[in-house]
Design an enzyme around this catalytic site. Sequence first.
Site, short mmCIF file in Angstrom:
data_model
loop_
_atom_site.label_atom_id
_atom_site.label_comp_id
_atom_site.label_asym_id
_atom_site.label_seq_id
_atom_site.Cartn_x
_atom_site.Cartn_y
_atom_site.Cartn_z
N LYS A 1 6.44 19.97 -57.47
CA LYS A 1 5.98 20.18 -58.97
C LYS A 1 6.73 21.05 -59.99
O LYS A 1 7.22 20.62 -61.16
CB LYS A 1 4.21 20.73 -59.45
N SER B 1 2.64 15.36 -50.92
CA SER B 1 3.10 15.55 -52.07
C SER B 1 2.32 18.14 -51.80
O SER B 1 3.28 18.10 -53.12
CB SER B 1 2.11 14.95 -53.55
#
Length: 410
Positions: free
Chosen positions: A59, A309
Amino acid sequence: MSVPARVLPVSDADVQAAAELLEPVIRRTPVVRSRALSDLRGGPVYLKCENQQRAGSFKIRGAYTRMARLSEAEKARGVVAASAGNHAQGVALAARLLGVPARVYMPVGAPLPKLDATRGYGAEVVLAGNTVDECLASALEHADTSGAVMIHPFDHPDVVAGQGTIALELLEQQPDVKTVLISTGGGGLLAGVATVLKARRPDIRVIGVQARTAAAYPPSLAAGKPESLPSMSTMADGIAVGRPGDVPFAIVESLVDEVVTVDEETISRALLLMLERQKLLIEPAGAVAVAALLKDDLQIETPALAVLSGGNVDPLLLMRLIRHGLASAGRYLRLRVRVPDTPGSLAQLLMRLATTDANVMEVEHVRTGTRTAVNEVEVALWVETRGPDHCERVVADLTAAGYQPRSEND
């Protein structure tokens, strides 16, 4: 008359520009081979370890790209975001690096480590609602009333471009890849990666993966526009998004080959596999792409690569997930056995289990119930085994010994 090609909101050049902006900020995370997954798939399978990125997930790539491009006046007004945890930490870290005030709205049930980390980077944290969608509504309201700039977790071209820089790295690290699998919530990561791969290697198959009980993309793609889910429930809180973003949806619809779903059992198995065989700590959302590789009905050409992720997981949740994953993998056996309510009956049962090499972890007496007679007691047991075959042998042995075990694994 030829139809002009559809102009998408993010281009390969946009991602390349984001990579140059991010070069001094992010880590170039490693790509490692998974022997276990390679054996399962009959060809090389690799893992892109964004769980080792700064702030614990990919992110920071999108958050920093978006915020670095704000004007000085916008930076002075501050930024606001909404997140279950990973985007919160990415925004908080980017804000600290850029000297920008940040407020982040997080769900009431957000894991404590993610809350603490977000505050630790210097952001103001406000708990609002039970889902990311509810937090987004609060963040947008704050942006309207305060003038703070909304840093959306996935629905902005700069954010998508930043996330797409992962693809630039993986193409250099594993240039022979044929299939790339991406955990998907709102779609920013999937859209960014697809933008690069389809521009540079259109032969690569790009697959988005969603948790089955929080999968907004399949119905949205069928409808031809973003659709909202009526409800969601998944352990993969990082991708529990009820509606795809408009920006990523346009890209996903045009470029992504397939979006598949995985159930909660398979997600927990994937997380456990990464811990046991790969020695990698990942969160449920990060395990979703790996879970797709465990699906027998999904045809995948190798070499394949799954993006891990994120790795920000609450230790208490991790304990429950490990236990759940062990049960799903047949490593735990939950049994109920009725025995005479006489001295020595429990000891005899435990001795019988010992002969099967099953390790008893928990024992509970249930003295009342519709299934037990007055002179009986029901014993509930958690038993550790070596796998599904061992579970079957334990049940068969108890049955042969005259017991009537009931397995609760099914």
